[in-house]
Scaffold this motif. Structure first.
Motif, PDB file in Angstrom:
ATOM      1  N   ARG A   1       0.141  -7.789  -5.451  1.00 19.96           N
ATOM      2  CA  ARG A   1       0.103  -6.358  -5.167  1.00 19.96           C
ATOM      3  C   ARG A   1      -1.351  -5.872  -5.085  1.00 19.96           C
ATOM      4  NH1 ARG A   1       3.581  -5.366  -8.844  1.00 19.96           N
ATOM      5  NH2 ARG A   1       2.121  -4.682 -10.428  1.00 19.96           N
ATOM      6  N   GLU A   2      -2.174  -6.351  -6.018  1.00 20.44           N
ATOM      7  CA  GLU A   2      -3.587  -5.979  -6.031  1.00 20.44           C
ATOM      8  C   GLU A   2      -4.311  -6.525  -4.797  1.00 20.44           C
ATOM      9  OE1 GLU A   2      -6.787  -5.582  -9.508  1.00 20.44           O
ATOM     10  OE2 GLU A   2      -6.264  -7.677  -9.098  1.00 20.44           O
ATOM     11  N   CYS A   3      -3.999  -7.755  -4.405  1.00 23.40           N
ATOM     12  CA  CYS A   3      -4.621  -8.343  -3.206  1.00 23.40           C
ATOM     13  C   CYS A   3      -4.204  -7.600  -1.941  1.00 23.40           C
ATOM     14  CB  CYS A   3      -4.256  -9.827  -3.089  1.00 23.40           C
ATOM     15  SG  CYS A   3      -5.113 -10.884  -4.254  1.00 23.40           S
ATOM     16  N   GLU A   4      -2.955  -7.210  -1.885  1.00 17.71           N
ATOM     17  CA  GLU A   4      -2.497  -6.466  -0.709  1.00 17.71           C
ATOM     18  C   GLU A   4      -3.223  -5.129  -0.604  1.00 17.71           C
ATOM     19  OE1 GLU A   4       1.568  -5.026   1.553  1.00 17.71           O
ATOM     20  OE2 GLU A   4       1.725  -6.130  -0.320  1.00 17.71           O
ATOM     21  N   ALA A   5      -3.436  -4.475  -1.734  1.00 20.88           N
ATOM     22  CA  ALA A   5      -4.162  -3.206  -1.725  1.00 20.88           C
ATOM     23  C   ALA A   5      -5.626  -3.408  -1.340  1.00 20.88           C
ATOM     24  CB  ALA A   5      -4.066  -2.532  -3.094  1.00 20.88           C
ATOM     25  N   ALA A   6      -6.213  -4.513  -1.786  1.00 15.75           N
ATOM     26  CA  ALA A   6      -7.633  -4.761  -1.520  1.00 15.75           C
ATOM     27  C   ALA A   6      -7.893  -5.295  -0.114  1.00 15.75           C
ATOM     28  CB  ALA A   6      -8.190  -5.748  -2.550  1.00 15.75           C
ATOM     29  N   PHE A   7      -7.020  -6.167   0.383  1.00 16.48           N
ATOM     30  CA  PHE A   7      -7.289  -6.865   1.644  1.00 16.48           C
ATOM     31  C   PHE A   7      -6.387  -6.444   2.798  1.00 16.48           C
ATOM     32  CE2 PHE A   7      -8.540  -9.841  -1.786  1.00 16.48           C
ATOM     33  CZ  PHE A   7      -9.910  -9.864  -1.540  1.00 16.48           C
ATOM     34  N   GLY A   8      -5.350  -5.682   2.509  1.00 13.35           N
ATOM     35  CA  GLY A   8      -4.488  -5.102   3.533  1.00 13.35           C
ATOM     36  C   GLY A   8      -3.867  -6.104   4.483  1.00 13.35           C
ATOM     37  N   ASP A   9      -4.030  -5.843   5.791  1.00  8.90           N
ATOM     38  CA  ASP A   9      -3.394  -6.657   6.829  1.00  8.90           C
ATOM     39  C   ASP A   9      -3.828  -8.119   6.775  1.00  8.90           C
ATOM     40  OD1 ASP A   9      -1.929  -4.533   7.781  1.00  8.90           O
ATOM     41  OD2 ASP A   9      -3.401  -4.001   9.327  1.00  8.90           O
ATOM     42  N   GLU A  10      -5.077  -8.351   6.419  1.00  2.00           N
ATOM     43  CA  GLU A  10      -5.562  -9.739   6.336  1.00  2.00           C
ATOM     44  C   GLU A  10      -4.752 -10.512   5.290  1.00  2.00           C
ATOM     45  OE1 GLU A  10      -9.701 -12.281   5.665  1.00  2.00           O
ATOM     46  OE2 GLU A  10      -9.660 -10.158   5.115  1.00  2.00           O
ATOM     47  N   TYR A  11      -4.480  -9.879   4.160  1.00  3.23           N
ATOM     48  CA  TYR A  11      -3.702 -10.540   3.111  1.00  3.23           C
ATOM     49  C   TYR A  11      -2.235 -10.686   3.518  1.00  3.23           C
ATOM     50  CZ  TYR A  11      -1.762 -11.838  -1.375  1.00  3.23           C
ATOM     51  OH  TYR A  11      -1.102 -12.516  -2.377  1.00  3.23           O
TER      52      TYR A  11
ATOM     53  N   ALA B   1      -1.064 -11.052   6.510  1.00  2.00           N
ATOM     54  CA  ALA B   1      -1.011 -12.149   7.484  1.00  2.00           C
ATOM     55  C   ALA B   1      -1.123 -13.497   6.762  1.00  2.00           C
ATOM     56  CB  ALA B   1      -2.117 -11.995   8.521  1.00  2.00           C
ATOM     57  N   TYR B   2      -1.987 -13.562   5.774  1.00  2.00           N
ATOM     58  CA  TYR B   2      -2.146 -14.774   4.977  1.00  2.00           C
ATOM     59  C   TYR B   2      -0.832 -15.126   4.272  1.00  2.00           C
ATOM     60  CZ  TYR B   2      -3.821 -17.581   0.986  1.00  2.00           C
ATOM     61  OH  TYR B   2      -4.002 -18.556   0.024  1.00  2.00           O
TER      62      TYR B   2
END
Length: 172
Positions: A151-161, A163-164
């Motif tokens: 959840r924290e990574c999605e908030a920090a990296f958005g679409d890039e995360y 897609a990952y």
């Protein structure tokens, strides 16, 4: 004698990680904000983590039957190798901060997979049902910690995360 199995964990997790990048030690110690059941899981995670490190100090390594000993060595060795690889890559994130190279191309959480293999190998080598239960409890609790981190990574990296996440599995 099983306490010797814990030495690589400390050397890799603290010694090697600190030698590669002091800032990586702080990043590795960071826990994402927790909500709901994740807070309970965090407590279970911390207690089981301590138990996984302390309990083997009271156990021995069992050589018989040989197939369990060999299986334990293989699983433990795989955990050590994966922990080294994921630790090295964790210490050297991309410019954006998102880890996507090396073993992070195969698993979004290779350190957690490494810990699972490492401790499972310890359970096999000691043939301790109690240690096996601790490993399973630890992994179940870690799943909730991982969900918070995602959840924290999605908030920090958005679409890039996002897609990952579409390309790479959570575990294996």
């Amino acid at each position: 004698m099983a306490f010797l199995l814990m030495i690589p964990l400390f050397l890799i997790r603290f010694g090697m990680l600190g030698a590669l990048d002091k800032g990586a030690l702080a990043r590795a110690a960071h826990f994402a904000p927790l909500v709901g059941r994740e807070k309970i899981a965090y407590g279970v995670y911390q207690i089981s983590n301590v138990a996984l490190i302390v309990y083997p100090c009271f156990l021995g390594i069992e050589l018989e039957p040989p197939y369990l000993f060999v299986a334990g060595c293989i699983v433990y060795g795989a955990g050590v190798v994966l922990l080294v690889a994921s630790t090295v890559q964790f210490a050297r994130p991309s410019a954006s901060g998102l880890l996507k190279a090396g073993v992070y191309r195969i698993s979004r959480n290779p350190m957690y997979v490494a810990y699972f293999l490492y401790f499972l190998g310890c359970a096999l080598l000691t043939q301790s049902p109690a240690l096996l239960v601790l490993v399973l409890v630890f992994q179940a609790a870690a799943h909730f910690i991982i969900k918070a981190e995602e959840r924290e990574c999605e908030a920090a990296f958005g679409d890039e995360y996002r897609a990952y996440c579409q390309r790479v599995r959570r575990y294996l």
